[in-house]
Each structure stands twice: as structure tokens, then as C-alpha cells.
Motif scaffolding. Structure first.
Motif, PDB file in Angstrom:
ATOM      1  N   VAL A 124       0.840  -1.202   0.000  1.00 26.57           N
ATOM      2  CA  VAL A 124       0.000   0.000   0.000  1.00 26.57           C
ATOM      3  C   VAL A 124       0.875   1.252   0.000  1.00 26.57           C
ATOM      4  O   VAL A 124       0.630   2.207  -0.746  1.00 26.57           O
ATOM      5  CB  VAL A 124      -0.953  -0.010   1.212  1.00 26.57           C
ATOM      6  N   PHE A 125       1.932   1.257   0.824  1.00 27.17           N
ATOM      7  CA  PHE A 125       2.823   2.414   0.881  1.00 27.17           C
ATOM      8  C   PHE A 125       3.540   2.612  -0.451  1.00 27.17           C
ATOM      9  O   PHE A 125       3.811   3.742  -0.856  1.00 27.17           O
ATOM     10  CB  PHE A 125       3.854   2.228   1.998  1.00 27.17           C
ATOM     11  N   GLY A 126       3.869   1.517  -1.111  1.00 28.82           N
ATOM     12  CA  GLY A 126       4.596   1.602  -2.365  1.00 28.82           C
ATOM     13  C   GLY A 126       3.746   1.932  -3.559  1.00 28.82           C
ATOM     14  O   GLY A 126       4.273   2.275  -4.619  1.00 28.82           O
TER      15      GLY A 126
ATOM     16  N   VAL B 175       5.303  13.001   0.863  1.00 28.13           N
ATOM     17  CA  VAL B 175       4.923  14.351   1.292  1.00 28.13           C
ATOM     18  C   VAL B 175       4.176  14.303   2.616  1.00 28.13           C
ATOM     19  O   VAL B 175       4.469  15.061   3.549  1.00 28.13           O
ATOM     20  CB  VAL B 175       4.063  15.033   0.205  1.00 28.13           C
ATOM     21  N   LEU B 176       3.213  13.395   2.724  1.00 30.82           N
ATOM     22  CA  LEU B 176       2.389  13.321   3.926  1.00 30.82           C
ATOM     23  C   LEU B 176       3.224  13.058   5.169  1.00 30.82           C
ATOM     24  O   LEU B 176       3.004  13.697   6.211  1.00 30.82           O
ATOM     25  CB  LEU B 176       1.334  12.222   3.753  1.00 30.82           C
ATOM     26  N   HIS B 177       4.191  12.143   5.086  1.00 29.33           N
ATOM     27  CA  HIS B 177       4.896  11.749   6.307  1.00 29.33           C
ATOM     28  C   HIS B 177       5.727  12.903   6.858  1.00 29.33           C
ATOM     29  O   HIS B 177       5.868  13.038   8.075  1.00 29.33           O
ATOM     30  CB  HIS B 177       5.759  10.501   6.049  1.00 29.33           C
TER      31      HIS B 177
ATOM     32  N   PRO C  72      -4.520   6.858   5.908  1.00 31.97           N
ATOM     33  CA  PRO C  72      -4.712   7.822   4.810  1.00 31.97           C
ATOM     34  C   PRO C  72      -4.045   7.380   3.516  1.00 31.97           C
ATOM     35  O   PRO C  72      -4.540   7.688   2.419  1.00 31.97           O
ATOM     36  CB  PRO C  72      -4.079   9.113   5.352  1.00 31.97           C
ATOM     37  N   THR C  73      -2.929   6.640   3.622  1.00 34.62           N
ATOM     38  CA  THR C  73      -2.259   6.152   2.420  1.00 34.62           C
ATOM     39  C   THR C  73      -3.127   5.130   1.699  1.00 34.62           C
ATOM     40  O   THR C  73      -3.255   5.163   0.469  1.00 34.62           O
ATOM     41  CB  THR C  73      -0.898   5.533   2.784  1.00 34.62           C
TER      42      THR C  73
ATOM     43  N   TRP D 258      -6.378   4.940   1.873  1.00 34.42           N
ATOM     44  CA  TRP D 258      -7.513   5.667   1.290  1.00 34.42           C
ATOM     45  C   TRP D 258      -7.123   6.287  -0.050  1.00 34.42           C
ATOM     46  O   TRP D 258      -7.857   6.164  -1.044  1.00 34.42           O
ATOM     47  CB  TRP D 258      -7.975   6.768   2.242  1.00 34.42           C
ATOM     48  N   PHE D 259      -5.952   6.943  -0.105  1.00 37.15           N
ATOM     49  CA  PHE D 259      -5.572   7.609  -1.354  1.00 37.15           C
ATOM     50  C   PHE D 259      -5.248   6.588  -2.439  1.00 37.15           C
ATOM     51  O   PHE D 259      -5.544   6.820  -3.622  1.00 37.15           O
ATOM     52  CB  PHE D 259      -4.379   8.534  -1.131  1.00 37.15           C
ATOM     53  N   ALA D 260      -4.624   5.467  -2.052  1.00 43.92           N
ATOM     54  CA  ALA D 260      -4.333   4.423  -3.044  1.00 43.92           C
ATOM     55  C   ALA D 260      -5.627   3.922  -3.690  1.00 43.92           C
ATOM     56  O   ALA D 260      -5.687   3.712  -4.916  1.00 43.92           O
ATOM     57  CB  ALA D 260      -3.580   3.278  -2.389  1.00 43.92           C
ATOM     58  N   ARG D 261      -6.677   3.721  -2.888  1.00 46.17           N
ATOM     59  CA  ARG D 261      -7.957   3.267  -3.425  1.00 46.17           C
ATOM     60  C   ARG D 261      -8.604   4.351  -4.277  1.00 46.17           C
ATOM     61  O   ARG D 261      -9.192   4.067  -5.332  1.00 46.17           O
ATOM     62  CB  ARG D 261      -8.890   2.864  -2.279  1.00 46.17           C
ATOM     63  N   TYR D 262      -8.474   5.596  -3.828  1.00 46.95           N
ATOM     64  CA  TYR D 262      -9.032   6.709  -4.599  1.00 46.95           C
ATOM     65  C   TYR D 262      -8.352   6.806  -5.961  1.00 46.95           C
ATOM     66  O   TYR D 262      -9.018   6.946  -6.992  1.00 46.95           O
ATOM     67  CB  TYR D 262      -8.857   8.012  -3.830  1.00 46.95           C
ATOM     68  N   LYS D 263      -7.036   6.704  -5.971  1.00 53.80           N
ATOM     69  CA  LYS D 263      -6.290   6.819  -7.232  1.00 53.80           C
ATOM     70  C   LYS D 263      -6.621   5.669  -8.174  1.00 53.80           C
ATOM     71  O   LYS D 263      -6.682   5.852  -9.399  1.00 53.80           O
ATOM     72  CB  LYS D 263      -4.793   6.855  -6.932  1.00 53.80           C
TER      73      LYS D 263
END
Length: 397
Positions: free
Chosen positions: A307-309, A317-319, A378-379, A381-386
């Protein structure tokens, strides 16, 4: 070939995720360790084994990140006309340079006045993408040879008498090839820290682009495994040979220390700024072997790490912003004055970060684990959004 989705390669995402997690440890150490701004953790004479290897194992992050960016560039370009692929790389590169200056610098420093601009890995990747975009319309062989020359040959400059760094020519040499982490001031208040010299990292990205041919659709997995095994082993062995010969491939040779333990630490202490040939072999050899081992990783931990990758720039940026916000809160709770949030004398001006501040290494590890767990949500969530959206700007995040 295992994939996380129909168009992603699992081993690449897993390795990128491991890189993101390890990178977070290094930045937690910068923000929260008691000696981070006072002592070099890589100095064999003054470090501890735990602190040394906490820093040393994060040396694998930037080379792996840049190499995988090159692989992704190849995979993204394989179904596009060369002109379109080149233009996309150039636009992404320009965006990354702007993002490094305006967004990443703010996350690192928390200084809204931008008294120091910090140019590091995103800056280097941005310029490398621009240069790759210019080369992509030549040939695969040109890109491969250029990458090898940059990676293997730039240490020849260690033997050359270069222009004085105060001159325009000297600054250009530093920024392009030889900067060990150099600070330039353009007035009494504002300065630029060039931490990553551009071209040695460009060489790594070009080689990553060439590695991408073994990951393209229809590539033979068995052939890729042998390439990873042979190349990873060869680079690791080459590192040992170059280090033992002790003549070429690092700006400074290593010297025996007091005791075999310190000898080992000195042996492994190669130059990251800029990335020497020895450093590149030491890190990319095991990275390629790790890619081999991750070929069939399908366990729950692998999916969690991937997921992080899958959205590395978003996480990167987020971290910074999350870690620095936590640092500011701790700073204020500890009773430090708000007016003293900025220290202009510091080489890396982390606001809300006094020099004589911090915690022991076990506490740093606890903060790191907590941060990675918190940032996962949050990572994800954004991965699924993208994955489920197709807005144009998602190509740049």
C-alpha cells in the motif's frame, strides 16, 4: 507475475513500500533523536552499533527509490509514442522540482518564509526524469550506456582539480556531480541546501529504466529472475572488491580503525552525497536480490507493505508534514518558547527542533512504528481513490 491489481506489479510496490517505511525511520531519527543534529551516526569512532545500523540500513532507500522510478518510467512509456512519453516525463520532472521547492521543503522545515530551500531526492528525481525524457527518443542502448558511464565514471572527478566552488562553474560542477551536501547563500537570510547532486542519481534512474524491459508485459519471469540474481550478486561482489582494493569508487578510501568492529563500520561507510560507485554497488546489489525474493510475495504483510509503495509520492509528502506537526506539538508541550521556533544557525533548519532536544533510540523506534501504523490509513484511502479515479492530476501524485 503477482500483481496487486490488473496493472500493477506486486514486487515493485512491495519493495517501494519497504523503502517508504525505512525512510520514515531515518526522518523520525532526524526529528526526534537526541544526537541527530550533533553527531554523525556513521562515524565509526563515535557511534554505537544500534545507531550506526539504524542510519546505514536507510542508505538503501534513495537508490532503490530512484531505480524503481526508472522502472516505472519504462513501464509508463511502453505503450506511448516516444514523443508523448518524453513530454510526460519532462512535465513530471518539472512538477517534482517545483514540489520539492514549495511543498517538500515546507514539510521538512515548517518555515513559511522559505529562508532555506532544501533540494534532495525529489529534486534529483525531477531532473533525472527531464534528462530521461530528452534521451528517450534516442535508443535503449544510448540510455543504458549513459547510465553506466554516469554511475561508474563520475568518481573519476575525485582525482580532478575542479573549479573553485565560489565560482559559477564550480557551483555548476557541485550541483550536477560532486555536491556532498552544499549550502549556498544568496543573501544574509536566504540559502539553498543542495544535498543531492543530480547526475549520479540520473545514472541510477537510467539503469532503472533499462531494468524495466524485464518487467514489461510479456517479459519472461524466469529470465527476469536470472537477471536479478546475476546482476544483484555481481554488484554486491563488485562493492567488496572495490572496497578491498581501496583505490577507486569512493571520494575517500577507508582506513583501519581501533578493533575489528570499527573496521567493519568503516568498511561499510561509503559516500551517499554524492552516491559513489561503491555506495551504489553496496545498495543496489541487495536491492536487486530483494526484488528477486519478492517475486512471489503474496502474504498479508506483503499486501500491507505494498500500500505504501503504490502511492509513494503521496506518502513521502504526507509523512514529513505529519512528523513535523508531531514535533511542533512536542516542542510546545515541553515548554519551549514559540518565538524560538526557528534557529538560523542550523545547517538543516528544522523549525521547532532545538539542537539539544530529543529522545533515546528505543523511543525513536516507538515513534517510527506508531507513525507508520497511523500513516497507513490515509495512504490506503488515497491508493484506493487513485485506483478508482482517472483525473489528470493523479498522474502527478
Amino acid at each position: 507475475m503477482s500483481t496487486l491489481s490488473s496493472n500493477r506489479i506486486a514486487s515493485l510496490d512491495i519493495l517501494r513500500g519497504l523503502v517508504m517505511i525505512l525512510m520514515t525511520l531515518d526522518h523520525v531519527r532526524d526529528f526526534f533523536h537526541e544526537t541527530a543534529l550533533k553527531a554523525d551516526p556513521m562515524d565509526p569512532a563515535g557511534t554505537t552499533l544500534a545507531l550506526y545500523f539504524t542510519r546505514w540500513m536507510t542508505h538503501f532507500c534513495a537508490p532503490a527509490f530512484v531505480l524503481l522510478a526508472g522502472v516505472s518510467a519504462y513501464l509508463g512509456a511502453q505503450f506511448r509514442p516516444p514523443k508523448e512519453a518524453a513530454l510526460l516525463l519532462i512535465k513530471r520532472g518539472i512538477w517534482l522540482i517545483i514540489a520539492e521547492i514549495l511543498i517538500v521543503t515546507l514539510g521538512i522545515s515548517f518555515d513559511p518564509f522559505y529562508r532555506t530551500i532544501i533540494l534532495q531526492v525529489i529534486w534529483a528525481i525531477g531532473w533525472s526524469m527531464i534528462l530521461l525524457g530528452l534521451l528517450i527518443r534516442t535508443s535503449f542502448r544510448v540510455i543504458l550506456v549513459t547510465g553506466i558511464i554516469l554511475v561508474a565514471g563520475h568518481n573519476l572527478l575525485d582525482m580532478a582539480q575542479l573549479p573553485d566552488r565560489s565560482t559559477a562553474t564550480g557551483i555548476a560542477w557541485q550541483v550536477l556531480l560532486t555536491s556532498p551536501g552544499t549550502q549556498y547563500a544568496w543573501d544574509t537570510i536566504h540559502r539553498i541546501n543542495v544535498i543531492y547532486a543530480i547526475l549520479p542519481w540520473t545514472g541510477i534512474m537510467l539503469l532503472g529504466y533499462c531494468l524495466g524491459v524485464f518487467y514489461k508485459k510479456g517479459a519472461d519471469p524466469e529470465n527476469r529472475k536470472w537477471i536479478l540474481l546475476y546482476t544483484g550478486t555481481a554488484l554486491t561482489v563488485l562493492f567488496v572488491i572495490l572496497r578491498v582494493i581501496n583505490v577507486y569508487g569512493n571520494p575517500t578510501p577507508w582506513h583501519p580503525q581501533q578493533g575489528w568492529t570499527r573496521d567493519v563500520l568503516a568498511f561499510l561507510n561509503t559516500s551517499k552525497y554524492p552516491p559513489s560507485l561503491q555506495y551504489t554497488c553496496m545498495t543496489l546489489g541487495p536491492v536487486l536480490l530483494a526484488l528477486l525474493l519478492l517475486e512471489k510475495a503474496r502474504s498479508p504483510w506483503a499486501r500491507w507493505v505494498a500500500v505504501f509503495g503504490s502511492v509513494p509520492f503521496f506518502y513521502y509528502v504526507l509523512h514529513f508534514f505529519v512528523l513535523h506537526a508531531c514535533l511542533a506539538i512536542v516542542y510546545l508541550l515541553a515548554g519551549y518558547p514559540v518565538a524560538a521556533y526557528y534557529n538560523p544557525a542550523m545547517y538543516l533548519p528544522f523549525c521547532f527542533r532545538p539542537i539539544n532536544f530529543g529522545y533515546s533510540l528505543p523511543v525513536v523506534y516507538l515513534i517510527w512504528i506508531s507513525a507508520v501504523i497511523a500513516l497507513y490509513f490515509p495512504t490506503r484511502w488515497f491508493a484506493r481513490y487513485k485506483q478508482s479515479h482517472r483525473q489528470w492530476w493523479l498522474k502527478y501524485v
